[in-house]
Design a protein around this motif. Structure first.
Motif: not given
Lengths: 113, 112
Positions: A42-43, A56, A98, B32, B34, B36, B46, B49, B51, B89, B93, B96, B98-100, B102-103
């Motif tokens: 997990f990242l 953040i 962003r 969004y 994405q 990877y 990456f 992406l 939307r 992965l 998100r 725009s 907020s943080k990303i 990941f799975g």
């Protein structure tokens, strides 16, 4: 011509020590990040800086302190290392806060004994 | 809290076939989504992406779909090659600002 670089690549240290990981990007990006990837892959984001300003700050022990001397550098200092801090730490950058496409460094494998 | 599930930890397929990886999420749809690629000992790279208002995106042999009704994204690699073997992965998100998130990834192996 490495885009995002981190040093060191491997770090083995004893519990209780203090260590730093350095990150530099030459992409001209405004935003940089620190992620932790655990043994289950997990990242998880830890911190993000935009133009040297913290934007953040996830629920991370205050033993972890990021520092951004300029927008091309984001370092991570860890005090009083614990066994659970063992993981791979990735630095990343994006063009702006962003921005969706993140560019990752090669990672730093930290092992705490 | 929001969860992302990549429901196959590992996937093995024959070279030349289409690999299909799945990413499911709970709660509300992200703005969004994405994908990877991560190779052993390296950072994620990456790929694509898509939307919230897009159904499908393509890039060479890669195709991503986004179904907000099923709360699912599918990632396809057509005419797969051994060089496509890696961990893939999924990342979400919500805005725009907020943080990303990941799975945990799916490890894909393409056998010759």
């Amino acid at each position: 011509d490495t885009a995002v670089s981190q040093t060191p690549k491997y770090l083995v240290t004893q519990m209780g020590n203090d260590k730093s990981i350095k990150c530099e990007q030459n992409l001209g990006h405004d935003t940089m990040y620190w992620y932790k990837q655990d043994s289950k892959k997990f990242l998880k984001i830890m911190f993000s800086y935009n133009n040297k300003e913290l934007i953040i700050n996830e629920t991370v022990p205050n033993r972890f302190s990021p520092k951004s001397p300029d927008k091309a550098h984001l370092n991570l200092h860890i005090n009083s290392l614990e066994l659970g801090d063992s993981a791979v730490y990735f630095c990343a950058s994006s063009r702006e806060a962003r921005g969706n496409e993140q560019f990752f460094g090669p990672g730093t494998r930290l092992t705490v004994l | 809290s929001q969860k992302i599930e990549q429901n196959s930890e590992a996937l093995n397929i024959q070279e030349g076939k289409t690999a299909t990886l799945t990413c499911n999420y709970t709660n509300y749809s992200p703005a969004y989504l994405q994908w990877y690629r991560q190779d052993p000992g390296r950072g994620p790279v990456f790929l694509l992406l898509i939307r919230e208002n897009e159904k499908e995106k393509r890039k060479e042999r890669l195709k991503v779909t986004f179904d907000t009704t099923l709360k699912q994204s599918l990632f396809h690699i057509t005419a797969s090659q051994p060089a496509d073997s890696a961990t893939y992965l999924c990342a979400l998100r919500y805005s725009s600002a907020s943080k990303i998130i990941f799975g945990s990834g799916t490890r894909l192996s393409i056998r010759p």
